[in-house]
Design a protein around this motif. Sequence first.
Motif, PDB file in Angstrom:
ATOM      1  N   PRO A   1       0.845  -1.202   0.000  1.00  0.00           N
ATOM      2  CA  PRO A   1       0.000   0.000   0.000  1.00  0.00           C
ATOM      3  C   PRO A   1       0.881   1.253   0.000  1.00  0.00           C
ATOM      4  CG  PRO A   1      -0.626  -1.540   1.749  1.00  0.00           C
ATOM      5  CD  PRO A   1       0.700  -1.989   1.239  1.00  0.00           C
ATOM      6  N   VAL A   2       0.990   1.895  -1.140  1.00  0.00           N
ATOM      7  CA  VAL A   2       1.862   3.061  -1.293  1.00  0.00           C
ATOM      8  C   VAL A   2       1.183   4.069  -2.224  1.00  0.00           C
ATOM      9  CG1 VAL A   2       4.013   1.765  -0.964  1.00  0.00           C
ATOM     10  CG2 VAL A   2       3.050   1.990  -3.266  1.00  0.00           C
ATOM     11  N   ASP A   3       1.792   5.232  -2.324  1.00  0.00           N
ATOM     12  CA  ASP A   3       1.406   6.199  -3.340  1.00  0.00           C
ATOM     13  C   ASP A   3       1.999   5.697  -4.652  1.00  0.00           C
ATOM     14  OD1 ASP A   3       0.616   8.381  -4.750  1.00  0.00           O
ATOM     15  OD2 ASP A   3       1.927   9.814  -3.735  1.00  0.00           O
ATOM     16  N   ALA A   4       1.193   5.045  -5.482  1.00  0.00           N
ATOM     17  CA  ALA A   4       1.695   4.284  -6.631  1.00  0.00           C
ATOM     18  C   ALA A   4       2.418   5.179  -7.630  1.00  0.00           C
ATOM     19  CB  ALA A   4       0.545   3.561  -7.309  1.00  0.00           C
ATOM     20  N   ARG A   5       3.496   4.635  -8.196  1.00  0.00           N
ATOM     21  CA  ARG A   5       4.289   5.327  -9.196  1.00  0.00           C
ATOM     22  C   ARG A   5       4.371   4.484 -10.467  1.00  0.00           C
ATOM     23  NH1 ARG A   5       3.335   9.065  -6.510  1.00  0.00           N
ATOM     24  NH2 ARG A   5       4.738  10.415  -5.336  1.00  0.00           N
ATOM     25  N   VAL A   6       4.495   5.157 -11.594  1.00  0.00           N
ATOM     26  CA  VAL A   6       4.520   4.492 -12.892  1.00  0.00           C
ATOM     27  C   VAL A   6       5.861   3.813 -13.127  1.00  0.00           C
ATOM     28  CG1 VAL A   6       4.559   4.946 -15.383  1.00  0.00           C
ATOM     29  CG2 VAL A   6       2.816   6.001 -13.939  1.00  0.00           C
ATOM     30  N   ASP A   7       5.827   2.605 -13.685  1.00  0.00           N
ATOM     31  CA  ASP A   7       7.012   1.931 -14.209  1.00  0.00           C
ATOM     32  C   ASP A   7       7.017   2.170 -15.714  1.00  0.00           C
ATOM     33  OD1 ASP A   7       8.837   0.101 -15.306  1.00  0.00           O
ATOM     34  OD2 ASP A   7       8.550  -1.312 -13.661  1.00  0.00           O
ATOM     35  N   GLU A   8       8.067   2.799 -16.234  1.00  0.00           N
ATOM     36  CA  GLU A   8       8.103   3.168 -17.645  1.00  0.00           C
ATOM     37  C   GLU A   8       8.034   1.960 -18.565  1.00  0.00           C
ATOM     38  OE1 GLU A   8       7.711   6.141 -18.716  1.00  0.00           O
ATOM     39  OE2 GLU A   8       7.739   6.946 -16.676  1.00  0.00           O
ATOM     40  N   LEU A   9       8.457   0.792 -18.093  1.00  0.00           N
ATOM     41  CA  LEU A   9       8.344  -0.415 -18.907  1.00  0.00           C
ATOM     42  C   LEU A   9       6.879  -0.767 -19.164  1.00  0.00           C
ATOM     43  CD1 LEU A   9      11.150  -2.694 -17.410  1.00  0.00           C
ATOM     44  CD2 LEU A   9      11.171  -1.485 -19.595  1.00  0.00           C
ATOM     45  N   ASP A  10       6.017  -0.521 -18.174  1.00  0.00           N
ATOM     46  CA  ASP A  10       4.581  -0.768 -18.372  1.00  0.00           C
ATOM     47  C   ASP A  10       4.000   0.173 -19.411  1.00  0.00           C
ATOM     48  OD1 ASP A  10       4.469  -2.831 -16.487  1.00  0.00           O
ATOM     49  OD2 ASP A  10       4.159  -1.433 -14.831  1.00  0.00           O
ATOM     50  N   VAL A  11       4.466   1.409 -19.418  1.00  0.00           N
ATOM     51  CA  VAL A  11       3.992   2.377 -20.409  1.00  0.00           C
ATOM     52  C   VAL A  11       4.414   1.929 -21.807  1.00  0.00           C
ATOM     53  CG1 VAL A  11       4.150   4.768 -21.196  1.00  0.00           C
ATOM     54  CG2 VAL A  11       4.059   4.256 -18.741  1.00  0.00           C
ATOM     55  N   ALA A  12       5.670   1.532 -21.954  1.00  0.00           N
ATOM     56  CA  ALA A  12       6.162   1.079 -23.262  1.00  0.00           C
ATOM     57  C   ALA A  12       5.401  -0.152 -23.737  1.00  0.00           C
ATOM     58  CB  ALA A  12       7.661   0.784 -23.170  1.00  0.00           C
ATOM     59  N   LEU A  13       5.103  -1.065 -22.804  1.00  0.00           N
ATOM     60  CA  LEU A  13       4.364  -2.272 -23.154  1.00  0.00           C
ATOM     61  C   LEU A  13       2.961  -1.931 -23.636  1.00  0.00           C
ATOM     62  CD1 LEU A  13       4.381  -5.367 -23.191  1.00  0.00           C
ATOM     63  CD2 LEU A  13       3.577  -5.319 -20.818  1.00  0.00           C
ATOM     64  N   ALA A  14       2.321  -0.982 -22.971  1.00  0.00           N
ATOM     65  CA  ALA A  14       0.974  -0.578 -23.373  1.00  0.00           C
ATOM     66  C   ALA A  14       0.975   0.016 -24.770  1.00  0.00           C
ATOM     67  CB  ALA A  14       0.412   0.421 -22.366  1.00  0.00           C
ATOM     68  N   LEU A  15       1.929   0.899 -25.056  1.00  0.00           N
ATOM     69  CA  LEU A  15       2.015   1.487 -26.392  1.00  0.00           C
ATOM     70  C   LEU A  15       2.226   0.418 -27.449  1.00  0.00           C
ATOM     71  CD1 LEU A  15       4.216   4.641 -25.682  1.00  0.00           C
ATOM     72  CD2 LEU A  15       1.759   4.582 -26.122  1.00  0.00           C
ATOM     73  N   GLU A  16       3.096  -0.544 -27.149  1.00  0.00           N
ATOM     74  CA  GLU A  16       3.369  -1.628 -28.093  1.00  0.00           C
ATOM     75  C   GLU A  16       2.096  -2.427 -28.397  1.00  0.00           C
ATOM     76  OE1 GLU A  16       5.790  -5.853 -27.972  1.00  0.00           O
ATOM     77  OE2 GLU A  16       6.651  -4.118 -26.933  1.00  0.00           O
ATOM     78  N   ARG A  17       1.331  -2.738 -27.362  1.00  0.00           N
ATOM     79  CA  ARG A  17       0.123  -3.547 -27.549  1.00  0.00           C
ATOM     80  C   ARG A  17      -0.957  -2.788 -28.308  1.00  0.00           C
ATOM     81  NH1 ARG A  17      -0.074  -6.162 -21.411  1.00  0.00           N
ATOM     82  NH2 ARG A  17       1.569  -7.725 -21.761  1.00  0.00           N
ATOM     83  N   VAL A  18      -1.139  -1.522 -27.979  1.00  0.00           N
ATOM     84  CA  VAL A  18      -2.142  -0.735 -28.687  1.00  0.00           C
ATOM     85  C   VAL A  18      -1.747  -0.555 -30.151  1.00  0.00           C
ATOM     86  CG1 VAL A  18      -3.256   1.519 -28.848  1.00  0.00           C
ATOM     87  CG2 VAL A  18      -2.946   0.441 -26.616  1.00  0.00           C
ATOM     88  N   ASN A  19      -0.484  -0.278 -30.405  1.00  0.00           N
ATOM     89  CA  ASN A  19      -0.031  -0.090 -31.782  1.00  0.00           C
ATOM     90  C   ASN A  19      -0.147  -1.375 -32.593  1.00  0.00           C
ATOM     91  OD1 ASN A  19       0.538   2.639 -31.569  1.00  0.00           O
ATOM     92  ND2 ASN A  19       2.659   2.308 -30.924  1.00  0.00           N
ATOM     93  N   ALA A  20       0.047  -2.528 -31.944  1.00  0.00           N
ATOM     94  CA  ALA A  20      -0.046  -3.798 -32.661  1.00  0.00           C
ATOM     95  C   ALA A  20      -1.467  -4.079 -33.130  1.00  0.00           C
ATOM     96  CB  ALA A  20       0.445  -4.934 -31.767  1.00  0.00           C
ATOM     97  N   MET A  21      -2.459  -3.564 -32.416  1.00  0.00           N
ATOM     98  CA  MET A  21      -3.857  -3.862 -32.737  1.00  0.00           C
ATOM     99  C   MET A  21      -4.579  -2.699 -33.423  1.00  0.00           C
ATOM    100  SD  MET A  21      -4.377  -6.954 -32.093  1.00  0.00           S
ATOM    101  CE  MET A  21      -6.098  -6.802 -32.572  1.00  0.00           C
ATOM    102  N   THR A  22      -3.856  -1.604 -33.666  1.00  0.00           N
ATOM    103  CA  THR A  22      -4.474  -0.434 -34.305  1.00  0.00           C
ATOM    104  C   THR A  22      -3.504   0.192 -35.296  1.00  0.00           C
ATOM    105  OG1 THR A  22      -3.660   1.241 -32.749  1.00  0.00           O
ATOM    106  CG2 THR A  22      -5.673   0.058 -32.125  1.00  0.00           C
ATOM    107  N   THR A  23      -3.992   1.165 -36.013  1.00  0.00           N
ATOM    108  CA  THR A  23      -3.130   1.965 -36.893  1.00  0.00           C
ATOM    109  C   THR A  23      -2.817   3.321 -36.256  1.00  0.00           C
ATOM    110  OG1 THR A  23      -5.084   2.854 -38.032  1.00  0.00           O
ATOM    111  CG2 THR A  23      -4.063   0.868 -38.965  1.00  0.00           C
TER     112      THR A  23
END
Length: 351
Positions: A253-275
């Motif tokens: 239980p913390v003040d959650a912080r972003v992991d940049e690897l998760d951001v990169a993974l999300a962009l990769e997945r969205v780009n793979a399924m869209t234009t």
Amino acid sequence: MAWDFAVIGGGIAGVSVAAELAEHGSVVLLEAEGELARHTTGRSAAVYLPSYGGPVVRELTTASRAGFDARSQDAPLLTPRATLWIAATEAGAAELPAEPITTAEANELCPVLRTGTLTGISVDRTTCDIDVMGLHQSYVRDLRAGAGTEIRIGARVTAIERQGDGWLIDTPGGTVAAGQVVNAAGAWADRVAALAGVPTLGLRPLRRTIGIAPAREVDPGWPIVSDMEDTFYFRPEGSQVLFSPADETPSEPVDARVDELDVALALERVNAMTTLDLRSVRTTWAGLRTFAADREPVVGALPDHPGFHFFAGQGGYGIQMAPALARAAAAIITGGTPGVAAERVSPARLV
């Protein structure tokens, strides 16, 4: 002064149940931070999705629609936006909720979607965007207008002690006496229970990452697009795109912080399924979604610990089912008749 109810936590869970309990007695709400809704509530993807979650969650979400409408006094809290569920595997296609549609129909709704590799698509036309802070503030207004209610910020609970038929709760601003305690502390709910000597329930905070990226061509009317395998989702955010890898990373239980690897993974997945070809990010954030083992909400007291009530384990569904869940919780806490069978949400199922 001894309060009838002390509610711990100022997110959507705490303010909603506190407002419902105010009809049954005096209520003090204790928020650890210097502002309300700092953590999970303020970092929500803001979606009303009746086809999302387990059986109890879906039931409460559907039942909450009337509550959202009733609280839409100044402006609508729900704005219609369809959701496309997509599946790239046969197993995923077999689990698709809502109305099956063709790839051509899907591309009419969202032209940037690559449909060639999909095994199934369905559309849920009952979904909406939620004005999360509008909903939260409607409950806060109710509390601040009540004669027997008080909101205390910066009131981090440091100790909870049983005394007779009630409880003493220590905070930096002094000790609060209450007949009943409602633990609506989100990711911190098990820690609050331990302070009171109440068994913990194995509630698990899981980090979820969200970002917003600029895109060349975005229609604000596009639907939400969500993968049945829970590997990503995205939707328009004005002229930009809100996206997530739908991650569930165990966290303290913390003040959650972003992991940049998760951001990169999300962009990769969205780009793979869209234009969309998303290349840069405007902003990112992370929040904690806290689940019980069966991913259903937890409401009520353990048999050997009367007067200490859990209102927790709402996962990623707390906002979409808030109106009905808060009403059910108030009924369970006060001995009334809830709209959901109490045993289905009882903490006793977890210990």
